[in-house]
Design an enzyme around this catalytic site. Structure first.
Site, PDB file in Angstrom:
ATOM      1  N   GLU A 427      65.085  52.128   5.512  1.00 46.77           N
ATOM      2  CA  GLU A 427      64.283  52.660   6.364  1.00 46.77           C
ATOM      3  C   GLU A 427      65.146  53.255   7.835  1.00 46.77           C
ATOM      4  OE1 GLU A 427      60.156  51.964   9.022  1.00 46.77           O
ATOM      5  OE2 GLU A 427      61.156  50.241   7.578  1.00 46.77           O
ATOM      6  N   GLY A 428      64.833  54.585   8.084  1.00 48.21           N
ATOM      7  CA  GLY A 428      65.513  55.062   9.452  1.00 48.21           C
ATOM      8  C   GLY A 428      64.376  55.430  10.334  1.00 48.21           C
ATOM      9  N   VAL A 433      62.950  55.215   2.414  1.00 49.01           N
ATOM     10  CA  VAL A 433      63.268  55.335   1.147  1.00 49.01           C
ATOM     11  C   VAL A 433      62.802  54.169   0.030  1.00 49.01           C
ATOM     12  CG1 VAL A 433      65.431  55.712  -0.639  1.00 49.01           C
ATOM     13  CG2 VAL A 433      65.230  56.595   1.802  1.00 49.01           C
ATOM     14  N   ASP A 542      77.640  65.861   9.675  1.00 49.85           N
ATOM     15  CA  ASP A 542      77.481  64.370   9.842  1.00 49.85           C
ATOM     16  C   ASP A 542      78.390  63.643   8.735  1.00 49.85           C
ATOM     17  OD1 ASP A 542      76.817  62.064  11.252  1.00 49.85           O
ATOM     18  OD2 ASP A 542      74.854  62.001  10.301  1.00 49.85           O
TER      19      ASP A 542
END
Length: 727
Positions: A427-428, A433, A542
């Protein structure tokens, strides 16, 4: 088994296989019906109407107020200027009359005779002659005085009255009020003196004889045969007959008035509110406001019961008097207090040649009466609109809450369109996900979906952009996208290949620095993924260890997958004022200094930083603050990997890594393929084989320490690695 997909993955949880409950079906049904209503955007119209009406109301109110203010300023200035023009014309007329009378040959002869007799009469023997000359002068002046409504005359030398129509005035010293004007008259100028209180008794406007009656004088020089001023002729004027009457012509409405005042705030004409001022105790019952009322700010409305705590002479000047006495010609329609404490608007000016000011004022409530009515109506409408807005907002919140509940119910039921969710992988900030399976294909899939409480146009746009960009990249070392969709509960998701490997950050944290051959093997695959993206005009922005997954795929170990294209940028996109994006530990100097100028070489710098981390177990730079870290990237040369590691590193690999970390883009490999060729030319490139990779993964999957790796170290990570993350 460690799991990682786009995020640092959480521990796996047991998959729930329960079907949607009756409650979740009820919520979903309610939201579905509501959604059909919302999709027609009917709910938007009341909000739009509220916003439009509010904006229109404020605009109309503001426009009317500005128009009224402009008109009021124009009206006040016109009245002020007309009054001043009439006063000046009247005073100039008086000066011309006085000068004409003083220039009469007989007047000059008699004036010189009186002066000579007075100078020669040391023992009083010529008193009769002086009286006869005084009487002759009075008889000579009478026709002019009668025709121009003058009450008395005075003949003055520089210090006293030497002849007059009033016997009790002869020999008196010149009043202090008149001394400056007498001095100017001796310089040859005719002047009208502002009103002052007579020292002698006079009949006032009520017919009573009393002292201190307001008087004015027009003064003109009397010259001899050599045109030298030898005396001054003064003709007495009653200010209430013309001076005050002229100012009273400037009364507008029920509260408007125009009046004169001196620098001390003493009123030099009559107020239209004399009766009210007497009732409020501001004037004596028998006295008028002229020369008796100080135009001072009482600090509150006296007519409404306010009483100042100071004497009137101790109160400050009103804004109008203070501004005018400073020599200003100005106006104020925002509102200020007058001498009654009433809020007024006004315009004023100062007449320096006469030593007094003229101002026009009207009560604010009368001047803006239409606007007050409009404002009250406006506030009533705004209140109703505000209530409507609150009701609509509450309704919107309720609908949004139902939508969130429906999303949560769908996720809780582990069913997302055609995909059945299993365990949560990570989790972000923006998404979660899950591991899942397609209902028909039964293929293990990683499913990324937006957080239910983070669904905005911006997050959806970024989510879709990430999917679209990644799905157009076909390189085997780039994560593959299978599907993208939106459920009836407004859950946005996309499905991608499921990876059960380990990201490079975890690899180094767990197993320490990696062998040179393996580092080369990994970096070459990263270069392959990036070369395709760069050829498509995209910059990843990134690249970091946490965004590179190492997997066992198709029977082969150490298959690289490059993840997280959420911050990808088109090369031709050169937005002004763009902020830094990426992870500070792996950002190139230009990404820090000129974020809108990043290109393929910026990604190559990050690849070099990843290689440095893999070979040494440490980032290129470590600092206590973000500012220091950015400063190191932009100006400080990196310590060679062999020196940092404390043991030899193949020279060719060290050269390749350091060339990527050059501050100047021109000195770096210009393409990812150039870097891959540079790595391929390293003798150590053949030191990592498929057999070694298989052995490593077999040991890794069994949970034992894999062979051919360096010693585990503590990675010197900096807390700012989580700043500027793509999620």
């Amino acid at each position: 088994m460690a799991k990682r997909n786009f995020f640092s993955l959480a521990n796996s949880i047991s998959p729930a296989a329960a079907h949607m409950t009756w409650a979740s079906k009820t919520v979903a049904g309610t939201v579905a019906r509501t959604r059909r209503f919302l999709t027609r955007q009917i709910w938007l119209w009341p909000i739009i109407a509220v916003l439009l009406l509010s904006t229109l109301g404020w605009w109309v109110n503001g426009s009317i107020e500005r128009t009224m203010e402009d008109n009021l300023v124009s009206e006040l200035e016109t009245i002020r200027d007309v009054e001043v023009a009439m006063l000046k014309k009247w005073m100039i007329s008086q000066e011309n009359i006085a000068r004409s009378v003083a220039d009469d040959v007989d007047v000059r002869r008699l004036a010189l005779e009186i002066l000579n007799l007075g100078a020669a009469d040391h023992d009083g023997s010529d008193l009769e002659a002086i009286n006869n000359a005084n009487a002759s002068l009075g008889k000579l002046l009478r026709p002019a005085m009668n025709s121009h409504d003058y009450d008395h005359f005075m003949l003055l030398d520089r210090t006293q009255v030497i002849a007059t129509s009033r016997a009790d005035a002869r020999g008196l010293a010149i009043p202090a009020t008149l001394k400056p004007l007498v001095a100017k008259a001796f310089e040859g100028k005719a002047m009208v003196a502002r009103p002052y209180k007579s020292l002698l008794s006079n009949v006032d406007d009520t017919g009573q004889l009393r002292a201190g009656v307001p008087m004015m004088y027009v003064l003109a020089p009397v010259v001899d045969e050599h045109l030298q001023t030898v005396a001054v002729l003064g003709l007495q004027i009653r200010p209430e007959r013309e001076f005050t009457q002229l100012l009273q012509l400037g009364q507008i409405g029920k509260t408007g008035e125009t009046y004169a005042f001196d620098a001390n705030g003493l009123m030099l004409s009559n107020s239209r509110f004399d009766h009210a001022l007497k009732l409020d105790g501001m004037l004596p019952e028998e006295g008028p406001s002229i020369l008796n009322l100080l135009v001072r700010d009482p600090g509150g409305n006296i007519s409404k019961g306010y009483r100042p705590k100071k004497l009137r002479s101790e109160l400050p000047l009103t804004k109008m008097v203070a501004s005018a006495s400073a020599g200003n010609t100005d106006f104020d329609v925002a509102g200020y207090r007058d001498y009654r404490g009433e809020e007024v608007v006004g315009a004023w000016t100062w007449l320096p040649e006469y030593g007094f000011g003229v101002g026009t004022e009207i009560d604010y409530s009368e001047a803006f009466r239409p606007l007050v009515i409009l404002k009250r109506t406006h506030w009533v409408l705004m209140t109703l609109l505000a209530i409507s807005s609150i009701a609509i907002f509450i309704f919107t919140l309720m609908m949004a809450r139902l939508q969130v509940q429906a999303r949560e119910a769908a996720i809780e039921a582990k069913q997302l369109g055609q995909y059945k969710l299993e365990e949560k992988l990570g989790e972000g900030a923006m998404g979660v996900v899950y591991r899942g399976q397609h209902a028909m294909l039964r293929r293990p899939t990683a499913i990324k979906l937006l957080n239910a409480d983070r669904v905005t146009d911006l997050s959806i746009g970024r989510f879709e952009r990430e999917v679209q960009i990644t799905s157009n990249l076909n390189h085997p070392n780039t994560i593959a996208i299978y599907d993208f969709g939106r459920t009836p509960e407004d859950i946005f998701y996309y499905a991608m290949e499921f990876l059960d490997g380990i990201d490079l950050q975890t690899l180094v944290d767990r197993y320490g620095p990696q062998p040179a051959g393996r580092v080369i093997y990994i970096l070459k695959q990263v270069c392959g993924s990036l070369y395709e993206a760069h050829c498509a005009g995209l910059v990843h922005r990134d690249i970091k260890p946490a965004n590179i997954m190492l997997n066992r795929r198709g029977g082969e170990g150490d298959v690289v997958k490059v993840l997280d294209f959420g911050l990808v940028k088109a090369k031709e996109d050169r937005g002004e004022g763009e902020s830094m994006a990426g992870t500070p530990l792996y950002m190139s100097p230009e990404a820090i200094q000129l974020p809108n100028s990043v290109d393929a070489c910026s990604d190559i710098y990050a690849v070099g930083a990843v290689g440095y981390f893999l070979i040494t177990g440490k980032p290129v730079f470590a600092a206590d603050t973000l500012v220091d870290l950015c400063q190191m990237h932009t100006s400080e040369p990196p310590v060679p990997p062999s020196q940092r590691l404390g043991q030899p590193v193949p020279a060719e690999l060290e050269h390749a890594i350091l060339s990527c970390l050059e501050k100047s883009r021109a000195r770096r490999p210009q393409t990812a393929r150039d870097l891959a060729k540079l790595l391929d030319a390293c003798p150590a490139a053949d030191e990592w084989t498929l057999d070694q990779a298989d052995a490593w993964w077999s040991a890794h999957e069994r949970g034992v320490t894999p062979p051919s790796t360096g010693q585990k170290t503590h990675s010197e990570t900096y807390d700012a690695t989580m700043l500027f993350e793509s999620e």
